[in-house]
Design a protein around this motif. Structure first.
Motif, PDB file in Angstrom:
ATOM      1  N   PHE A  38       0.954  -1.046   0.087  1.00 31.52           N
ATOM      2  CA  PHE A  38      -0.054  -0.013   0.179  1.00 31.52           C
ATOM      3  C   PHE A  38       0.941   1.253   0.231  1.00 31.52           C
ATOM      4  N   LEU A  61      -3.749   0.368  -6.837  1.00 31.09           N
ATOM      5  CA  LEU A  61      -3.992   0.504  -5.320  1.00 31.09           C
ATOM      6  C   LEU A  61      -5.252  -0.185  -4.811  1.00 31.09           C
ATOM      7  N   CYS A  67       1.888  -6.017  -9.225  1.00 29.98           N
ATOM      8  CA  CYS A  67       0.619  -6.315  -8.901  1.00 29.98           C
ATOM      9  C   CYS A  67      -0.044  -7.888  -9.728  1.00 29.98           C
ATOM     10  N   LEU A  96       2.024   6.650  -6.862  1.00 32.71           N
ATOM     11  CA  LEU A  96       0.846   7.634  -7.077  1.00 32.71           C
ATOM     12  C   LEU A  96       1.561   9.053  -7.103  1.00 32.71           C
ATOM     13  N   LEU A 129      -5.289  -3.586  -2.637  1.00 33.75           N
ATOM     14  CA  LEU A 129      -5.859  -3.317  -1.496  1.00 33.75           C
ATOM     15  C   LEU A 129      -6.965  -4.268  -1.335  1.00 33.75           C
ATOM     16  N   ILE A 172       2.489   1.749  -3.526  1.00 32.14           N
ATOM     17  CA  ILE A 172       1.785   2.165  -4.373  1.00 32.14           C
ATOM     18  C   ILE A 172       1.446   3.600  -4.144  1.00 32.14           C
ATOM     19  N   LEU A 173       1.328   4.065  -2.961  1.00 25.55           N
ATOM     20  CA  LEU A 173       1.077   5.644  -2.802  1.00 25.55           C
ATOM     21  C   LEU A 173       2.280   6.433  -3.174  1.00 25.55           C
TER      22      LEU A 173
END
Length: 840
Positions: A12, A365, A187, A19, A369, A15-16
């Motif tokens: 998580f 994401l 992913c 982003l 998640l 991925i943030l």
């Protein structure tokens, strides 16, 4: 579970970060972009012939925004840019952010529209195929001209920047490309790993979805140009939008599959799968169509997928009673937002590629998640199922052992109390599992509330409250009492358990009274480990209660006896296989004539380690362990083999064979008799089956039918140990026994006991009235024999005539007796050899 949560947090956060990086890079690109204006001249000609048109355009036409221009199919366009109005620098770069143009050329012109030499594409030359560009000398160049053509309707984006800014642009795009590709591959690896570990269908759908997104992203960025010929870029451009439709189709399939697994969708709604498949196939085939047809098909397909996803989502919300998990809501919002921007990019032709990149990260994401949250819940459920019973949700043996181990590690004294409600198995058979399980839940909750105030171990504390009761197996439960062994404390817990289960189980006006068996073992008095403590408790629970006893404490003597029974059961199987058993014969004498009537076959077992094992001990063990069938077959076979040899010297000899009650109803046993009698050529009337009185009272109707099967063969039936059971005259008359045997307990003291004399006399009278003859067991002296003769008893056996003999000794005994002359009197026969008490 902790490791899964940590892994989910790591993914998580990464991925943030991606982003944030993509968003920052996008802002930087937007800040560096320079608004480019110029003149547009559509002309299918070379530069030489188009030069007058270009010179005329700058005086007659109005400038247009060149950052996003629509071009028609097979039409060559000339774009003229006035470089004098832009910031001066030594070198400048003009580029187009379009990878799939069929033709593009860059020209640098002076004030008179004469060609100037241009710099070589030394800056990232490999990027030129993905990001076409040209470096020109800003000092001498006044006009920049771009010539572009495409096979179909297309959009062209022209930019102007410095060399340094272009290098930053290339690096930024390359960095974003690498981050997003790495994210998509991460992913894919996560979804693949989850599928390998859990075989969840959802993971396969996500694998397909990420695969489609990866293909769409590679095509959008022009990376497949390296593997294409001159005519293929148009196909790739069209395939980009087909991959978008396929990605949404995969999500729709996943949603439909989930609703079907939850039995939410009706049968008629399964045709949605056909619609999704149809639009997916059409979207792929549209790559062979013209741009206009392809545009219509993709627009309609994206619109259909968007409507379908919304329909499925709201249908799910309206038909489920459970709250929708927030991660699924996040996924749905991300997919809908991605679809809307895809449509906006396709319909309006707006340059939304940077937004689409951000949405790709957002979707990754959301899906990762949701997948990790789903797996986390599944792992928690799996862990919970490992430590709890599925039917009653009570803690199971695994959780009990963990708690007991913690007590053992602390060296804290404690006792385990195991209890087994006797009514449960009968209730399940009559009321069903569902009703009984509900009864167990209610009863155990009631019991747990009463035990909460006592000094018992809390096995688990959750939202449901205090858990002190553990379910070991289908019918056995456990409670752990803390502290040193105190009988008063155990009595208190036993009273509570008995009072809770005293009401029994009621269902549809049927009521079953409950009774609870309870066994107790203590640590460290009886065991040194948790597993051993549970074993000791089960051993105490397995002891048959005596009258008035409500619970049993573990006793090492009971364990020793139980272990001996197990050893006997194990050795008995080997004894049958390796011929360690033997048959002894005890003669039966006609009391009136002194002749040999026959002999009773008695089973004997002499074990090398266990020594002599009496039949009274190993026969019940054989019945309880399931070995009795093999044992009976061995006895019958061996007895008939011996009977074959005996009838060679005494044709009238009758062999009596004892048979177990459990074998009496076996349908294959009469077949065995028929086979052996035919094989050995024996007379069936010389075979006497002896059944104990308790055996004949077991399920009387079936017993009578079974006895009729043997009578059809010709075998005779005797009732053994008569007088020890509860047979009535009507019962004896219905069964029609050929022989009635008086038990030795009524014979051995017949000379002094009036009651025994009455019983023996009555038995003889009953036998005569029923047409049966009487055999008396346990004759040990002449006075007993004389009394029985006076009562009318025909046959006798006992130590007065002979003790049980091994087969060889029995054959010698028969030959010796048969050798006596017929004129010898009965008293002389007894004196000369019939009475074997002193000889054997």
């Amino acid at each position: 579970m902790v490791q899964v949560s940590a892994f989910a947090r790591t993914v998580f956060i990464n991925i943030l970060l991606v982003l944030f990086s993509v968003a920052a890079s996008s802002c930087a690109i937007a800040a560096n972009d320079t608004a480019v204006t110029g003149w547009i001249v559509p002309a299918n000609s070379s530069f030489t012939t188009a030069k007058p048109l270009l010179q005329n355009a700058i005086t007659t036409k109005i400038k247009s925004d060149l950052s996003h221009v629509r071009i028609e199919a097979e039409q060559n366009y000339w774009f003229i840019i006035d470089l004098s109005q832009y910031r001066k620098s030594s070198l400048s770069v003009i580029y187009t952010d379009n990878a799939y143009l069929s033709h593009i050329n860059f020209y640098a012109l002076d004030d008179d529209f004469s060609l100037l030499s241009t710099e070589q594409n030394d800056i990232n030359p490999v990027i030129n195929k993905v990001l076409p560009h040209q470096i020109y000398n800003n000092d001498g160049a006044h006009w920049a001209v771009v010539s572009a053509r495409h096979n179909d309707i297309y959009w062209i984006n022209i930019g102007l920047t410095t060399q340094q800014q272009f290098t930053e642009l290339v690096n930024t795009k390359l960095r974003n490309f690498t981050l997003i590709i790495g994210l998509l591959l991460l992913c894919i690896s996560i979804a693949g790993t989850v599928y390998i570990l859990s075989h969840q269908t959802t993971s396969l759908y996500l694998l397909a979805y990420f695969g489609c997104i990866l293909g769409e992203f590679l095509i959008a960025k022009g990376m497949l140009n390296y593997f294409s010929s001159e005519q293929l870029p148009l196909w790739f451009a069209k395939l980009q939008f087909s991959f978008q439709v396929l990605a949404l189709a995969v999500i729709s399939f996943c949603f439909i599959h989930y609703l079907q697994s939850q039995t939410i969708l009706k049968a008629r709604q399964y045709k949605l799968v056909g619609y999704v498949s149809l639009f997916s196939v059409i979207a792929i085939l549209s790559c062979f169509m013209k741009q206009s047809a392809h545009f219509i098909v993709i627009t309609l397909s994206l619109g259909f997928m968007l409507v379908l996803l919304n329909y499925l989502f709201f249908y799910w919300r309206s038909h489920t009673k459970q709250a929708i998990p927030y991660e699924f809501l996040f996924v749905w919002c991300a997919v809908v937002l991605q679809t809307i921007f895809w449509q906006a990019t396709l319909v309006t032709g707006s340059s939304l590629y940077l937004v689409n990149d951000l949405l790709i990260v957002l979707n990754a994401l959301a899906f990762v998640l949701a997948l990790l949250m789903f797996e986390r819940k599944r792992v928690k459920q799996f862990t919970y199922s490992l430590t709890h019973d599925d039917e009653t949700q009570l803690p199971n043996k695994m959780l009990l052992i963990e708690c007991l181990d913690s007590q053992v590690n602390l060296a804290a004294a404690h006792s385990i109390l195991l209890f087994r409600p006797a009514v449960l198995s009968n209730a399940r058979a009559n009321f069903g599992y569902e009703h009984v399980n509900e009864h167990i839940k209610v009863t155990m909750n009631k019991l747990a509330q009463q035990l909460a105030s006592m000094n018992v171990l809390c096995v688990e504390t959750n939202i449901q409250g205090f858990r002190s009761i553990v379910r070991l197996d289908d019918s056995t439960y456990a409670v752990v009492i803390l502290g040193k062994l105190e009988l008063s404390q155990i009595e208190q817990v036993v009273c509570v358990i008995n009072s809770v289960f005293a009401d029994g189980i009621t269902h549809e006006r049927l009521h079953l009274i409950d009774k609870v068996d309870i066994g107790v073992a203590n640590y460290p008095l009886h065991a040194s480990t948790s597993s051993q403590l549970i074993q000791r408790g089960l051993q105490a629970l397995g002891v048959k209660p005596l009258h008035g006893e409500r619970w049993h404490m573990f006793n090492i003597e009971n364990v020793t006896l139980s272990q001996r029974r197990i050893a006997i059961a194990s050795a008995l199987k080997e004894a049958i296989e390796f011929d360690q058993l033997s048959l002894f014969f005890q003669p039966q004498i006609d009391l009136n004539t002194g002749k040999i009537h026959g002999g009773e076959a008695l089973l004997r077992w002499e074990h090398p380690q266990l020594g002599h094992v009496p039949p009274d001990l190993f026969i019940p063990i054989a019945e309880s362990s399931g070995i009795i069938s093999d044992l009976t077959e061995w006895v019958i076979t061996q007895a008939l083999i011996y009977q074959k040899q005996i009838t060679a010297i005494l044709p009238e000899h009758i062999v009596s064979i004892n048979i177990s009650a459990k074998d009496l109803l076996r349908k294959d046993l009469p077949v065995l008799f028929i086979t052996l009698l035919d094989e050995f050529k024996l007379n069936a009337s010389n075979i006497m089956l002896e059944l104990t009185e308790s055996a004949t009272l077991f399920e009387g109707v079936d017993i009578k039918n079974a006895l009729n099967d043997y009578r059809l063969i010709g075998v005779k039936i005797a009732i053994d140990d008569f007088g020890t059971g509860y047979s009535s005259l009507a019962y004896l008359s219905k069964m029609g026994f050929d022989e009635i045997k008086i038990d030795k307990q009524f014979v051995m003291n017949i000379e002094y006991s009036k009651n025994d004399q009455t019983i023996c006399r009555a038995t003889c009278d009953i036998a005569k009235s029923l047409g049966s003859y009487v055999v008396a067991e346990g004759i040990e002296d002449s006075q007993s024999m004389i009394k029985l003769q006076s009562y009318g008893c025909e046959i006798g056996q006992g130590y007065y005539f002979s003790r049980p003999l091994a087969f060889d000794a029995y054959m010698q005994w028969l030959e010796h007796h048969l050798g006596a002359t017929p004129s010898t009197t009965q008293d002389e026969q007894r004196a000369s050899g019939l009475i074997e008490k002193n000889n054997y």
